[in-house]
Design a protein around this motif. Structure first.
Motif, short mmCIF file in Angstrom:
data_model
loop_
_atom_site.label_atom_id
_atom_site.label_comp_id
_atom_site.label_asym_id
_atom_site.label_seq_id
_atom_site.Cartn_x
_atom_site.Cartn_y
_atom_site.Cartn_z
N VAL A 112 -2.82 -4.03 4.55
CA VAL A 112 -2.90 -2.99 5.60
C VAL A 112 -1.27 -3.51 6.29
O VAL A 112 -1.00 -4.63 6.61
CB VAL A 112 -3.75 -3.06 6.68
N GLU A 113 -0.55 -2.34 6.09
CA GLU A 113 0.75 -2.70 6.90
C GLU A 113 1.26 -1.60 7.96
O GLU A 113 0.68 -0.36 7.47
CB GLU A 113 2.06 -2.33 5.55
N ALA A 114 1.79 -2.01 9.08
CA ALA A 114 2.18 -1.29 10.15
C ALA A 114 3.37 -1.33 10.56
O ALA A 114 3.84 -2.62 10.42
CB ALA A 114 1.34 -1.25 11.35
N LYS A 115 4.44 -0.40 10.52
CA LYS A 115 5.67 -0.64 11.03
C LYS A 115 6.29 0.55 11.94
O LYS A 115 5.86 1.77 11.47
CB LYS A 115 6.71 -1.01 9.84
N PHE A 116 7.36 0.26 12.90
CA PHE A 116 7.74 1.46 13.60
C PHE A 116 8.87 2.07 12.72
O PHE A 116 9.42 1.67 11.73
CB PHE A 116 8.65 0.75 14.78
N SER A 117 8.87 3.56 12.89
CA SER A 117 9.85 4.27 12.33
C SER A 117 9.93 5.23 13.24
O SER A 117 9.78 6.33 13.62
CB SER A 117 9.24 5.22 11.10
N GLY A 118 11.35 4.84 13.95
CA GLY A 118 11.67 5.75 15.04
C GLY A 118 10.60 5.57 16.28
O GLY A 118 10.27 4.47 16.63
N SER A 119 10.11 6.68 16.73
CA SER A 119 9.17 6.77 17.75
C SER A 119 7.62 6.62 17.02
O SER A 119 6.91 6.76 18.12
CB SER A 119 9.47 7.92 18.62
N ASN A 120 7.61 6.69 15.97
CA ASN A 120 6.32 6.88 15.35
C ASN A 120 5.99 5.63 14.58
O ASN A 120 6.82 4.59 14.62
CB ASN A 120 6.25 7.87 14.29
N VAL A 121 4.89 5.33 13.88
CA VAL A 121 4.36 4.24 13.24
C VAL A 121 3.94 4.51 11.58
O VAL A 121 3.51 5.62 11.66
CB VAL A 121 3.22 3.66 13.84
N ILE A 122 4.41 3.81 10.84
CA ILE A 122 4.19 4.10 9.37
C ILE A 122 3.00 3.02 9.20
O ILE A 122 3.23 1.95 9.35
CB ILE A 122 5.18 4.09 8.44
N LEU A 123 1.92 3.65 8.51
CA LEU A 123 0.75 2.82 8.24
C LEU A 123 0.28 2.91 7.05
O LEU A 123 0.34 4.10 6.41
CB LEU A 123 -0.64 2.91 9.40
N ARG A 124 0.32 1.77 6.16
CA ARG A 124 0.04 1.91 4.94
C ARG A 124 -0.95 1.09 4.44
O ARG A 124 -1.27 0.05 5.10
CB ARG A 124 1.13 1.37 3.97
N THR A 125 -2.01 1.51 3.76
CA THR A 125 -3.26 0.64 2.95
C THR A 125 -3.14 0.88 1.83
O THR A 125 -2.98 1.86 1.11
CB THR A 125 -4.64 1.21 3.92
N LEU A 126 -3.55 -0.13 1.03
CA LEU A 126 -3.55 -0.46 -0.23
C LEU A 126 -5.20 -0.90 -0.62
O LEU A 126 -5.31 -2.29 -0.12
CB LEU A 126 -2.58 -1.15 -0.80
N SER A 127 -5.70 -0.49 -1.47
CA SER A 127 -7.07 -0.96 -1.72
C SER A 127 -8.03 -0.48 -3.13
O SER A 127 -7.30 0.45 -3.47
CB SER A 127 -8.11 -0.84 -0.53
N LYS A 128 -8.92 -1.05 -3.50
CA LYS A 128 -9.65 -0.30 -4.50
C LYS A 128 -10.18 1.05 -3.80
O LYS A 128 -10.37 1.04 -2.56
CB LYS A 128 -10.88 -1.05 -4.71
N ARG A 129 -10.41 1.88 -4.32
CA ARG A 129 -10.87 3.44 -4.11
C ARG A 129 -12.33 3.00 -3.64
O ARG A 129 -13.23 2.53 -4.40
CB ARG A 129 -11.05 4.41 -5.34
N ILE A 130 -12.59 3.42 -2.38
CA ILE A 130 -13.73 3.50 -1.54
C ILE A 130 -14.33 4.87 -0.97
O ILE A 130 -13.81 5.13 -0.24
CB ILE A 130 -13.86 2.26 -0.59
N PRO A 131 -15.21 5.45 -1.40
CA PRO A 131 -15.84 6.81 -1.17
C PRO A 131 -15.87 6.70 0.38
O PRO A 131 -16.43 5.93 1.19
CB PRO A 131 -17.05 7.19 -1.82
N GLY A 132 -15.00 7.73 1.01
CA GLY A 132 -15.33 7.95 2.41
C GLY A 132 -14.14 6.95 3.49
O GLY A 132 -14.40 7.13 4.63
N GLN A 133 -13.58 6.33 2.65
CA GLN A 133 -12.58 5.19 3.24
C GLN A 133 -11.58 6.06 4.14
O GLN A 133 -11.43 5.47 5.43
CB GLN A 133 -12.01 4.37 2.53
N VAL A 134 -10.95 7.01 3.66
CA VAL A 134 -9.91 7.64 4.64
C VAL A 134 -10.58 7.97 5.91
O VAL A 134 -9.85 8.21 7.04
CB VAL A 134 -9.31 8.58 3.62
N VAL A 135 -11.73 8.59 5.86
CA VAL A 135 -12.36 9.24 6.79
C VAL A 135 -12.56 8.14 7.84
O VAL A 135 -12.39 8.43 9.25
CB VAL A 135 -13.82 9.87 6.61
#
Length: 193
Positions: A112-135
């Motif tokens: 998991v990575e979180a970083k500022f981009s202007g006034s917003n935050v960019i959040l990235r997650t990298l994992s094995k595919r897990i059903p329902g994870q995005v929810v």
């Protein structure tokens, strides 16, 4: 040709190229219609595409070597807490710099990575595919008073990269480090929010 005619042709050609560049770049990356925003958005889009290219090259390399077990997600995508060619150096062990620019929370289950981009935050997650994870992630972000502005999902075989752009709510008191830990917990828990 006069200097005025040459300059007029150059500006016309530049505007045509900017129109093409804008049409080739997803609208999310371009916040305004000015030249700097179009070029900056195209740069961010190219960086994302470089990540996808790296993953495809890794897949091709794996297949050419031998059929082996599926590699860890970290070997397919590389998280960079600061953009390449940035003027601010970022050492991996420098907690002060990471707190200012971004935060990473990695585990065997997900990165998991979180970083500022202007006034917003960019959040990235990298994992094995897990059903329902995005929810689960979306529910956690909403519970933490974040508004999701954009979600991009990139996958390769059984690995998935979720890229969120989120707006920080007025009531939110979390640091980037806390946000990364909270999202990481979504991967470690079996319960659905």
């Amino acid at each position: 040709m006069s200097h005025i005619t040459v300059e007029r042709n150059r500006r016309r050609q530049m505007n045509e190229h900017l129109k093409v560049l804008r049409s080739l770049t997803p609208s999310f990356y371009i916040k305004r219609g000015d030249q700097a925003s179009i070029i900056g958005g195209a740069i961010e889009f190219i960086k994302e595409m470089q990540l996808v290219l790296q993953s495809l090259e890794a897949k091709k390399k794996r297949k050419s070597l031998s059929p082996s077990p599926t590699p860890s997600p970290r070997s397919l995508f590389q998280f960079n807490p600061s953009p390449p060619n940035s003027n601010t150096p970022l050492e991996s062990d420098s907690s002060q710099t990471v707190k200012e620019l971004g935060a990473c929370c990695n585990s065997p289950v997900a990165d998991v990575e979180a970083k500022f981009s202007g006034s917003n935050v960019i959040l990235r997650t990298l994992s094995k595919r897990i059903p329902g994870q995005v929810v689960k992630i979306v529910s956690a972000l909403e519970r933490l008073d974040f508004e999701i502005l954009h979600l991009n999902i990139s996958s390769m075989e059984d690995t998935v990269l979720y890229s969120f752009v989120i707006k920080i709510g007025l009531e939110c008191q979390l640091s980037l480090e806390d946000l990364a830990v909270e999202v990481q917990q979504c991967f470690c828990q079996d319960m659905i929010y």
